[in-house]
Design an enzyme around this catalytic site. Structure first.
Site, PDB file in Angstrom:
ATOM      1  N   ASP A 101      -0.867  -3.045  -3.265  1.00 50.97           N
ATOM      2  CA  ASP A 101      -0.343  -2.266  -4.403  1.00 50.97           C
ATOM      3  C   ASP A 101      -1.402  -2.146  -5.516  1.00 50.97           C
ATOM      4  O   ASP A 101      -1.285  -1.272  -6.375  1.00 50.97           O
ATOM      5  CB  ASP A 101       0.890  -2.975  -4.970  1.00 50.97           C
ATOM      6  CG  ASP A 101       0.603  -4.433  -5.325  1.00 50.97           C
ATOM      7  OD1 ASP A 101       0.279  -5.200  -4.397  1.00 50.97           O
ATOM      8  OD2 ASP A 101       0.661  -4.803  -6.507  1.00 50.97           O
ATOM      9  N   TYR A 124     -10.661  -6.193  -7.663  1.00 52.68           N
ATOM     10  CA  TYR A 124      -9.992  -6.390  -6.375  1.00 52.68           C
ATOM     11  C   TYR A 124      -9.435  -5.057  -5.863  1.00 52.68           C
ATOM     12  O   TYR A 124      -9.668  -4.659  -4.717  1.00 52.68           O
ATOM     13  CB  TYR A 124      -8.868  -7.425  -6.539  1.00 52.68           C
ATOM     14  CG  TYR A 124      -7.996  -7.612  -5.314  1.00 52.68           C
ATOM     15  CD1 TYR A 124      -8.451  -8.339  -4.221  1.00 52.68           C
ATOM     16  CD2 TYR A 124      -6.710  -7.063  -5.264  1.00 52.68           C
ATOM     17  CE1 TYR A 124      -7.653  -8.508  -3.103  1.00 52.68           C
ATOM     18  CE2 TYR A 124      -5.910  -7.228  -4.150  1.00 52.68           C
ATOM     19  CZ  TYR A 124      -6.376  -7.959  -3.076  1.00 52.68           C
ATOM     20  OH  TYR A 124      -5.579  -8.119  -1.972  1.00 52.68           O
TER      21      TYR A 124
END
Ligand SMILES: NC(=O)c1ccc[n+]([C@@H]2O[C@H](COP(=O)([O-])OP(=O)(O)OC[C@H]3O[C@@H](n4cnc5c(N)ncnc54)[C@H](OP(=O)(O)O)[C@@H]3O)[C@@H](O)[C@H]2O)c1
Length: 307
Positions: A101, A124
């Site tokens: 997500d 990330y």
């Protein structure tokens, strides 16, 4: 089908560990990790795939401390998936890759669908998106499974951290303005096994044009505070834990090295419509994980008493 070679990359991670258990009856599992394969070195990845020639590769590796070491994170999360995809395509192998997500900025007001434009807000997320895009541009047979808030009975995760902190502190302050769906590593592996079983039983038709991104999270939604409250309430009687005072806080009150999206909800409609996989509600999945933990603990304590 029993001789299908299935290569699992990242065997000791939360998802990799569960994959080893859930996929065991689908074929011959080859679970590989560093130092047998060095994911920061493309040649090492190529050599491992060429030596084994698997029919399926599952890539469950990831560097999550990406803000601390962006270069390593880009190598493992961004570059390695492309190398794996190239090798998979070369031998006509199916690649299953896990994504996140965190490729989204979290500003959407409803659950994200697979066609939404990614816009990661931390290293990330940027490195994971690079991995997704590399796989997509190479093509071949692939599934990019986007999941969120992964936890389980082992590994480093929010559930185990909360259980530990509940025993150390009288008060826990937890973010209440980020929403998503906690998803157990066990459910991720089970859903993956269901999809793979269908594909392996399809007499070589494989994905048949269904390569792409699929969201894969539990159903329902909550905040980190809601997750903590529910997990501690469920865990208290099973694990003899006293629930500390829980204080909801905002993202601004809690500083983290990586900015996190406020909305991590992912719609799993596409996965259901394409493969008939229906993910359990996060609270139901949580109960199953806590039952496993409680069972482990009670067996351990019985063994200690008997020793
Ligand atoms: N955890 C989450 O909340 C979350 C959320 C959304 C998506 N995902 C995605 O789900 C997948 C699985 O996540 P997870 O929670 O199972 O991850 P995890 O428990 O952190 O495991 C990651 C795996 O990657 C390996 N790895 C890490 N750094 C490495 C390096 N430099 N070289 C080689 N291997 C390395 C780890 O090996 P060692 O154990 O030896 O370090 C481990 O086997 C990942 O693709 C992740 O991006 C996770």
């Amino acid at each position: 089908m029993q001789n299908t070679k299935i290569m699992i990359l990242g065997r000791s991670g939360q998802v990799g560990w569960e994959l080893r258990h859930k996929l065991a009856c689908l074929g011959q599992l080859i679970a590989i990790e560093y130092p047998e394969i060095d994911f920061s070195k493309p040649d090492s990845i190529r050599a491992a795939v060429r030596a084994e020639k698997p029919a399926v590769i599952l890539n469950a590796t990831a560097v999550d401390k990406a803000e601390r070491d962006p270069e390593l994170a880009m190598a493992i999360n961004g570059t390695a998936p492309g190398v794996i995809a190239e090798e998979a395509k070369r031998i006509g192998c199916l690649l299953v890759h896990y994504s996140t997500d965190y490729v989204f900025d979290g500003t959407k007001q409803c659950p994200y669908v697979e066609t939404d434009n990614p816009c990661p807000v931390n290293v990330y997320g940027k490195t994971k998106l690079a991995g997704d895009e590399a796989i997509q541009s190479i093509g071949g047979d692939y599934l990019i499974l986007r999941t969120s808030w992964v936890y389980g009975a082992r590994g480093n995760n929010f559930l185990l951290t909360m259980l530990r902190l509940a025993q150390e502190r009288q008060e826990l302050r937890i973010v209440d303005d980020q929403i998503g769906a906690p998803t157990s590593s066990e459910c991720i592996a089970q859903a993956t096994a269901n999809v793979l079983a269908q594909l392996l039983a399809s007499e070589g038709r494989g994905l048949d044009g269904r390569s792409g991104i699929y969201n894969l999270t539990s159903s329902g939604e909550t905040s980190w505070f809601g997750f903590a409250k529910t997990l501690l309430t469920q865990a208290a009687p099973r694990l003899s834990i006293t629930i500390p005072n829980l204080v909801p806080i905002t993202t601004g009150d809690y500083s983290t090295p990586a900015k996190r999206p406020a909305n991590s909800r992912l719609s799993c409609q596409r996965l259901g419509e394409t493969f008939g996989v229906i993910m359990p509600h996060w609270e139901r999945a949580l109960t199953l994980v806590l039952e496993t933990l409680a069972e482990k603990l009670s067996r351990l304590s019985a063994n200690c008493q008997g020793a």
